[in-house]
Scaffold this motif. Structure first.
Motif, short mmCIF file in Angstrom:
data_model
loop_
_atom_site.label_atom_id
_atom_site.label_comp_id
_atom_site.label_asym_id
_atom_site.label_seq_id
_atom_site.Cartn_x
_atom_site.Cartn_y
_atom_site.Cartn_z
N TYR A 24 -72.67 10.80 2.15
CA TYR A 24 -72.18 10.44 0.81
C TYR A 24 -72.49 11.57 -0.17
O TYR A 24 -71.65 11.97 -0.97
CB TYR A 24 -72.83 9.16 0.32
CG TYR A 24 -72.25 7.88 0.86
CD1 TYR A 24 -71.04 7.84 1.54
CD2 TYR A 24 -72.92 6.67 0.67
CE1 TYR A 24 -70.53 6.66 2.02
CE2 TYR A 24 -72.40 5.47 1.13
CZ TYR A 24 -71.20 5.47 1.81
OH TYR A 24 -70.68 4.30 2.28
N THR A 25 -73.72 12.08 -0.12
CA THR A 25 -74.14 13.13 -1.05
C THR A 25 -73.30 14.39 -0.84
O THR A 25 -72.88 15.03 -1.80
CB THR A 25 -75.64 13.44 -0.86
OG1 THR A 25 -76.38 12.23 -1.05
CG2 THR A 25 -76.12 14.48 -1.86
N ARG A 26 -73.06 14.74 0.40
CA ARG A 26 -72.24 15.92 0.70
C ARG A 26 -70.83 15.75 0.13
O ARG A 26 -70.30 16.64 -0.52
CB ARG A 26 -72.18 16.16 2.21
CG ARG A 26 -71.40 17.41 2.59
CD ARG A 26 -71.12 17.46 4.06
NE ARG A 26 -70.29 16.30 4.40
CZ ARG A 26 -70.28 15.73 5.60
NH1 ARG A 26 -71.04 16.17 6.56
NH2 ARG A 26 -69.49 14.70 5.84
N ASP A 27 -70.21 14.60 0.36
CA ASP A 27 -68.86 14.35 -0.16
C ASP A 27 -68.83 14.40 -1.68
O ASP A 27 -67.94 15.00 -2.28
CB ASP A 27 -68.35 12.98 0.30
CG ASP A 27 -68.04 12.94 1.78
OD1 ASP A 27 -67.95 14.01 2.42
OD2 ASP A 27 -67.90 11.82 2.31
N VAL A 28 -69.83 13.78 -2.31
CA VAL A 28 -69.87 13.70 -3.76
C VAL A 28 -70.10 15.08 -4.37
O VAL A 28 -69.36 15.51 -5.27
CB VAL A 28 -70.97 12.71 -4.21
CG1 VAL A 28 -71.30 12.87 -5.68
CG2 VAL A 28 -70.53 11.28 -3.93
N GLU A 29 -71.11 15.80 -3.89
CA GLU A 29 -71.48 17.07 -4.51
C GLU A 29 -70.51 18.22 -4.20
O GLU A 29 -70.26 19.06 -5.06
CB GLU A 29 -72.90 17.48 -4.08
CG GLU A 29 -73.98 16.53 -4.53
CD GLU A 29 -74.15 16.48 -6.04
OE1 GLU A 29 -73.79 17.45 -6.74
OE2 GLU A 29 -74.66 15.46 -6.53
N LEU A 30 -70.00 18.27 -2.99
CA LEU A 30 -69.17 19.41 -2.60
C LEU A 30 -67.69 19.24 -2.90
O LEU A 30 -66.99 20.24 -3.09
CB LEU A 30 -69.35 19.71 -1.11
CG LEU A 30 -70.75 20.11 -0.67
CD1 LEU A 30 -70.80 20.38 0.83
CD2 LEU A 30 -71.22 21.34 -1.44
N VAL A 31 -67.20 18.00 -2.95
CA VAL A 31 -65.76 17.83 -3.11
C VAL A 31 -65.40 16.94 -4.31
O VAL A 31 -64.63 17.36 -5.18
CB VAL A 31 -65.13 17.23 -1.83
CG1 VAL A 31 -63.62 17.08 -2.00
CG2 VAL A 31 -65.42 18.10 -0.63
N PRO A 77 -57.62 15.15 9.09
CA PRO A 77 -57.40 13.82 8.53
C PRO A 77 -58.66 12.96 8.55
O PRO A 77 -58.88 12.15 7.65
CB PRO A 77 -56.32 13.23 9.44
CG PRO A 77 -55.60 14.41 9.99
CD PRO A 77 -56.65 15.47 10.13
N SER A 78 -59.50 13.17 9.54
CA SER A 78 -60.74 12.40 9.62
C SER A 78 -61.68 12.73 8.46
O SER A 78 -62.29 11.84 7.86
CB SER A 78 -61.44 12.69 10.95
OG SER A 78 -62.67 12.01 11.01
N ALA A 79 -61.78 14.02 8.10
CA ALA A 79 -62.63 14.42 6.96
C ALA A 79 -62.08 13.86 5.66
O ALA A 79 -62.83 13.39 4.79
CB ALA A 79 -62.72 15.94 6.89
N LEU A 80 -60.76 13.88 5.49
CA LEU A 80 -60.14 13.33 4.29
C LEU A 80 -60.35 11.82 4.21
O LEU A 80 -60.57 11.27 3.13
CB LEU A 80 -58.65 13.66 4.26
CG LEU A 80 -58.30 15.13 4.06
CD1 LEU A 80 -56.81 15.37 4.27
CD2 LEU A 80 -58.74 15.60 2.69
N ASN A 81 -60.29 11.17 5.36
CA ASN A 81 -60.53 9.73 5.37
C ASN A 81 -61.97 9.42 4.99
O ASN A 81 -62.24 8.44 4.30
CB ASN A 81 -60.21 9.15 6.75
CG ASN A 81 -60.24 7.64 6.73
OD1 ASN A 81 -59.51 7.02 5.96
ND2 ASN A 81 -61.09 7.05 7.55
N HIS A 82 -62.90 10.26 5.42
CA HIS A 82 -64.30 10.05 5.05
C HIS A 82 -64.48 10.21 3.54
O HIS A 82 -65.20 9.44 2.90
CB HIS A 82 -65.20 11.03 5.81
CG HIS A 82 -66.63 10.61 5.79
ND1 HIS A 82 -67.45 10.85 4.71
CD2 HIS A 82 -67.39 9.94 6.69
CE1 HIS A 82 -68.65 10.36 4.96
NE2 HIS A 82 -68.64 9.80 6.15
#
Length: 195
Positions: A107-114, A152-157
């Protein structure tokens, strides 16, 4: 306790050094020059007093009416209109106490990086389906850390992370519905379980 605040007029004129004149412009008394603003303080959803400032109104009466409507809104609505997605995502991460460490890491990686770099400056009340679809289409055109196109898997995450954060905003009544539910990931197929 909400304060009644005040209304004021300002413009974007600049002096010879390039500094904005704001409320010190000599032309502010002229009709049609500048615009009206209001600011006041009111408690947010969590009971803390926050300053609210809005502008761009054509008349002082319109600014007063907008201020009164803002103060009449619920604390949740004021929070949704005032908080950026960046602030909400950080609050959401801080309040997640019952998740596994690896989930928190993802969650933190998705929030902070993207999510924060791409969407963090939008207010919660500004988010809608077409905006999120456009941003996710931009993200799909980028490459990952290995130089390959986003899977697509990364985008879905990413979508799952955003939906989880906005679901809490819906439950707290900051927004009416979750705009992340409109995001469609092209090429993503749910894995089929094999026994």
């Amino acid at each position: 306790m909400a304060s009644t605040g005040k209304t004021f007029k300002r413009c974007g004129c600049r002096n010879s050094r390039g500094q904005r004149l704001e409320q010190n412009c000599s032309r502010l008394a002229q009709r049609g020059h500048g615009s009206w603003y209001f600011h006041c303080s009111a408690p947010n959803l969590f009971g803390r007093s926050e300053r609210i400032r809005r502008g761009g109104y054509l008349s002082q009466a319109a600014a007063r009416q907008a201020r009164d409507e803002t103060l009449a809104d619920s604390a949740a609505r004021r929070t949704g209109a005032g908080w950026t997605l960046e602030r909400w995502l950080r609050h959401w991460l801080d309040t997640r106490t019952r998740i596994r460490p690896t989930t928190r890491l993802h969650y933190t990686r998705d929030v902070e990086l993207v999510l924060i770099p791409r969407l963090g400056h939008y207010r919660l009340s500004q988010l809608d389906g077409p905006l999120l679809c456009a941003v996710f289409a931009e993200i799909a055109q980028t490459t990952n850390s290995k130089g390959k196109p986003q899977s697509p898997s990364a985008l879905n995450h990413l979508r799952t992370t955003l939906r989880a954060a906005l679901n809490l905003a819906v439950r707290e009544e900051l927004i009416d519905s979750n705009p992340a539910r409109h995001i469609e990931i092209v090429g993503y197929r749910r894995p089929h379980a094999q026994v």
